[in-house]
Design a protein around this motif. Structure first.
Motif, PDB file in Angstrom:
ATOM      1  N   GLU A  31       0.833  -1.204   0.000  1.00 40.20           N
ATOM      2  CA  GLU A  31       0.000   0.000   0.000  1.00 40.20           C
ATOM      3  C   GLU A  31       0.867   1.253   0.000  1.00 40.20           C
ATOM      4  O   GLU A  31       0.605   2.203  -0.756  1.00 40.20           O
ATOM      5  CB  GLU A  31      -0.923  -0.010   1.227  1.00 40.20           C
ATOM      6  CG  GLU A  31      -1.854   1.190   1.288  1.00 40.20           C
ATOM      7  CD  GLU A  31      -2.771   1.168   2.502  1.00 40.20           C
ATOM      8  OE1 GLU A  31      -3.738   1.944   2.487  1.00 40.20           O
ATOM      9  OE2 GLU A  31      -2.533   0.394   3.448  1.00 40.20           O
ATOM     10  N   ILE A  32       1.923   1.264   0.804  1.00 39.21           N
ATOM     11  CA  ILE A  32       2.849   2.402   0.834  1.00 39.21           C
ATOM     12  C   ILE A  32       3.491   2.586  -0.536  1.00 39.21           C
ATOM     13  O   ILE A  32       3.541   3.695  -1.068  1.00 39.21           O
ATOM     14  CB  ILE A  32       3.904   2.213   1.943  1.00 39.21           C
ATOM     15  CG1 ILE A  32       3.268   2.409   3.317  1.00 39.21           C
ATOM     16  CG2 ILE A  32       5.081   3.176   1.750  1.00 39.21           C
ATOM     17  CD1 ILE A  32       4.153   2.039   4.490  1.00 39.21           C
ATOM     18  N   LYS A  33       3.963   1.502  -1.111  1.00 43.55           N
ATOM     19  CA  LYS A  33       4.616   1.567  -2.420  1.00 43.55           C
ATOM     20  C   LYS A  33       3.656   2.102  -3.487  1.00 43.55           C
ATOM     21  O   LYS A  33       4.023   2.968  -4.290  1.00 43.55           O
ATOM     22  CB  LYS A  33       5.121   0.182  -2.812  1.00 43.55           C
ATOM     23  CG  LYS A  33       5.829   0.130  -4.139  1.00 43.55           C
ATOM     24  CD  LYS A  33       6.288  -1.280  -4.457  1.00 43.55           C
ATOM     25  CE  LYS A  33       6.896  -1.357  -5.851  1.00 43.55           C
ATOM     26  NZ  LYS A  33       7.228  -2.728  -6.211  1.00 43.55           N
ATOM     27  N   ASP A  34       2.428   1.597  -3.493  1.00 45.04           N
ATOM     28  CA  ASP A  34       1.440   2.028  -4.483  1.00 45.04           C
ATOM     29  C   ASP A  34       1.123   3.518  -4.344  1.00 45.04           C
ATOM     30  O   ASP A  34       1.086   4.250  -5.339  1.00 45.04           O
ATOM     31  CB  ASP A  34       0.159   1.207  -4.366  1.00 45.04           C
ATOM     32  CG  ASP A  34       0.340  -0.248  -4.781  1.00 45.04           C
ATOM     33  OD1 ASP A  34       1.365  -0.591  -5.408  1.00 45.04           O
ATOM     34  OD2 ASP A  34      -0.558  -1.060  -4.450  1.00 45.04           O
ATOM     35  N   LEU A  35       0.875   3.952  -3.110  1.00 49.72           N
ATOM     36  CA  LEU A  35       0.553   5.359  -2.888  1.00 49.72           C
ATOM     37  C   LEU A  35       1.743   6.267  -3.189  1.00 49.72           C
ATOM     38  O   LEU A  35       1.573   7.364  -3.735  1.00 49.72           O
ATOM     39  CB  LEU A  35       0.050   5.572  -1.459  1.00 49.72           C
ATOM     40  CG  LEU A  35      -1.357   5.054  -1.177  1.00 49.72           C
ATOM     41  CD1 LEU A  35      -1.663   5.091   0.310  1.00 49.72           C
ATOM     42  CD2 LEU A  35      -2.389   5.843  -1.963  1.00 49.72           C
ATOM     43  N   GLU A  36       2.946   5.823  -2.833  1.00 44.71           N
ATOM     44  CA  GLU A  36       4.135   6.622  -3.152  1.00 44.71           C
ATOM     45  C   GLU A  36       4.315   6.723  -4.666  1.00 44.71           C
ATOM     46  O   GLU A  36       4.713   7.768  -5.177  1.00 44.71           O
ATOM     47  CB  GLU A  36       5.380   6.023  -2.496  1.00 44.71           C
ATOM     48  CG  GLU A  36       5.429   6.248  -1.007  1.00 44.71           C
ATOM     49  CD  GLU A  36       6.598   7.091  -0.569  1.00 44.71           C
ATOM     50  OE1 GLU A  36       7.613   7.146  -1.270  1.00 44.71           O
ATOM     51  OE2 GLU A  36       6.486   7.694   0.505  1.00 44.71           O
ATOM     52  N   GLY A  37       4.023   5.649  -5.383  1.00 51.13           N
ATOM     53  CA  GLY A  37       4.106   5.685  -6.843  1.00 51.13           C
ATOM     54  C   GLY A  37       3.124   6.689  -7.429  1.00 51.13           C
ATOM     55  O   GLY A  37       3.467   7.473  -8.324  1.00 51.13           O
ATOM     56  N   LYS A  38       1.899   6.680  -6.903  1.00 50.55           N
ATOM     57  CA  LYS A  38       0.885   7.637  -7.348  1.00 50.55           C
ATOM     58  C   LYS A  38       1.321   9.063  -7.037  1.00 50.55           C
ATOM     59  O   LYS A  38       1.202   9.960  -7.881  1.00 50.55           O
ATOM     60  CB  LYS A  38      -0.450   7.328  -6.664  1.00 50.55           C
ATOM     61  CG  LYS A  38      -1.578   8.242  -7.052  1.00 50.55           C
ATOM     62  CD  LYS A  38      -2.863   7.850  -6.349  1.00 50.55           C
ATOM     63  CE  LYS A  38      -4.002   8.794  -6.727  1.00 50.55           C
ATOM     64  NZ  LYS A  38      -5.241   8.438  -6.004  1.00 50.55           N
ATOM     65  N   ALA A  39       1.845   9.268  -5.826  1.00 50.49           N
ATOM     66  CA  ALA A  39       2.324  10.602  -5.439  1.00 50.49           C
ATOM     67  C   ALA A  39       3.462  11.053  -6.357  1.00 50.49           C
ATOM     68  O   ALA A  39       3.520  12.220  -6.751  1.00 50.49           O
ATOM     69  CB  ALA A  39       2.787  10.600  -3.984  1.00 50.49           C
ATOM     70  N   GLY A  40       4.350  10.126  -6.701  1.00 53.60           N
ATOM     71  CA  GLY A  40       5.462  10.455  -7.589  1.00 53.60           C
ATOM     72  C   GLY A  40       4.978  10.895  -8.964  1.00 53.60           C
ATOM     73  O   GLY A  40       5.513  11.845  -9.547  1.00 53.60           O
ATOM     74  N   ARG A  41       3.952  10.226  -9.455  1.00 53.72           N
ATOM     75  CA  ARG A  41       3.405  10.586 -10.780  1.00 53.72           C
ATOM     76  C   ARG A  41       2.782  11.982 -10.764  1.00 53.72           C
ATOM     77  O   ARG A  41       3.045  12.796 -11.645  1.00 53.72           O
ATOM     78  CB  ARG A  41       2.393   9.543 -11.248  1.00 53.72           C
ATOM     79  CG  ARG A  41       3.056   8.230 -11.677  1.00 53.72           C
ATOM     80  CD  ARG A  41       2.071   7.266 -12.320  1.00 53.72           C
ATOM     81  NE  ARG A  41       1.024   6.804 -11.402  1.00 53.72           N
ATOM     82  CZ  ARG A  41       1.177   5.842 -10.505  1.00 53.72           C
ATOM     83  NH1 ARG A  41       2.332   5.220 -10.387  1.00 53.72           N
ATOM     84  NH2 ARG A  41       0.169   5.483  -9.725  1.00 53.72           N
ATOM     85  N   VAL A  42       1.960  12.271  -9.745  1.00 55.09           N
ATOM     86  CA  VAL A  42       1.334  13.597  -9.704  1.00 55.09           C
ATOM     87  C   VAL A  42       2.365  14.678  -9.396  1.00 55.09           C
ATOM     88  O   VAL A  42       2.271  15.797  -9.899  1.00 55.09           O
ATOM     89  CB  VAL A  42       0.117  13.663  -8.743  1.00 55.09           C
ATOM     90  CG1 VAL A  42      -0.964  12.702  -9.168  1.00 55.09           C
ATOM     91  CG2 VAL A  42       0.503  13.441  -7.314  1.00 55.09           C
ATOM     92  N   PHE A  43       3.393  14.336  -8.610  1.00 51.99           N
ATOM     93  CA  PHE A  43       4.484  15.272  -8.328  1.00 51.99           C
ATOM     94  C   PHE A  43       5.198  15.630  -9.629  1.00 51.99           C
ATOM     95  O   PHE A  43       5.456  16.801  -9.900  1.00 51.99           O
ATOM     96  CB  PHE A  43       5.462  14.643  -7.331  1.00 51.99           C
ATOM     97  CG  PHE A  43       6.576  15.553  -6.912  1.00 51.99           C
ATOM     98  CD1 PHE A  43       6.446  16.352  -5.787  1.00 51.99           C
ATOM     99  CD2 PHE A  43       7.765  15.610  -7.626  1.00 51.99           C
ATOM    100  CE1 PHE A  43       7.471  17.195  -5.388  1.00 51.99           C
ATOM    101  CE2 PHE A  43       8.794  16.444  -7.243  1.00 51.99           C
ATOM    102  CZ  PHE A  43       8.646  17.238  -6.116  1.00 51.99           C
ATOM    103  N   ASP A  44       5.507  14.617 -10.435  1.00 52.94           N
ATOM    104  CA  ASP A  44       6.196  14.845 -11.707  1.00 52.94           C
ATOM    105  C   ASP A  44       5.374  15.698 -12.667  1.00 52.94           C
ATOM    106  O   ASP A  44       5.926  16.361 -13.539  1.00 52.94           O
ATOM    107  CB  ASP A  44       6.553  13.518 -12.372  1.00 52.94           C
ATOM    108  CG  ASP A  44       7.664  12.779 -11.646  1.00 52.94           C
ATOM    109  OD1 ASP A  44       8.359  13.407 -10.815  1.00 52.94           O
ATOM    110  OD2 ASP A  44       7.834  11.567 -11.898  1.00 52.94           O
ATOM    111  N   GLU A  45       4.054  15.685 -12.505  1.00 54.90           N
ATOM    112  CA  GLU A  45       3.171  16.513 -13.324  1.00 54.90           C
ATOM    113  C   GLU A  45       3.034  17.927 -12.767  1.00 54.90           C
ATOM    114  O   GLU A  45       2.306  18.744 -13.314  1.00 54.90           O
ATOM    115  CB  GLU A  45       1.786  15.863 -13.420  1.00 54.90           C
ATOM    116  CG  GLU A  45       1.787  14.536 -14.151  1.00 54.90           C
ATOM    117  CD  GLU A  45       0.469  13.784 -14.025  1.00 54.90           C
ATOM    118  OE1 GLU A  45      -0.486  14.289 -13.385  1.00 54.90           O
ATOM    119  OE2 GLU A  45       0.401  12.657 -14.554  1.00 54.90           O
ATOM    120  N   GLY A  46       3.734  18.191 -11.654  1.00 55.22           N
ATOM    121  CA  GLY A  46       3.680  19.518 -11.049  1.00 55.22           C
ATOM    122  C   GLY A  46       2.480  19.750 -10.156  1.00 55.22           C
ATOM    123  O   GLY A  46       2.228  20.874  -9.725  1.00 55.22           O
TER     124      GLY A  46
END
Length: 120
Positions: A31-46
């Motif tokens: 769950e941590i890995k999945d949410l961190e991945g999602k956060a990384g994607r939206v972070f990369d989109e600014g």
């Protein structure tokens, strides 16, 4: 965001008698890995504000399930600190990243003392 790629060092009773991670701990780490991945994607989109919200949720999960000096927990806190910085939330970033440094320093000192004792 910086997400750890190597195996997590768990310091909570998360292993069964054969030394394997419990199903609950595996699910928590996934769950941590999945949410961190999602956060990384939206972070990369600014979309820093959205990344912060996701990472605050991850932080709550880590606080409930991982020991203070757990490597994954510290990565979660660091990532949230970086997201706070990118989002202009400098005070929150400073407080959180200072907490990470304090925990790392305590853990390092404890390990150094332990190593010194073992050599005596």
């Amino acid at each position: 965001l910086i997400i750890p790629t190597r195996a997590c060092v768990l310091t909570v009773p998360a292993k069964n008698s054969s030394g394997h991670l419990t199903v609950r701990m595996e699910a928590t780490l996934q769950e941590i890995k999945d949410l961190e991945g999602k956060a990384g994607r939206v972070f990369d989109e600014g979309r820093y504000d959205e990344a912060v919200k996701i990472l605050e949720e991850v932080k709550e999960i880590a606080e409930r399930n991982l020991a203070d000096e757990d490597e994954t927990r510290l990565w979660v806190f660091r990532n949230l600190g970086y997201a706070y910085t990118a989002n202009g939330q400098y005070q929150q970033a400073e407080l959180l990243l200072n907490d990470v440094l304090i925990v790392q320093r305590k853990f390092s000192e404890r390990n150094a003392l332990s190593l010194a004792d073992s050599k005596m």
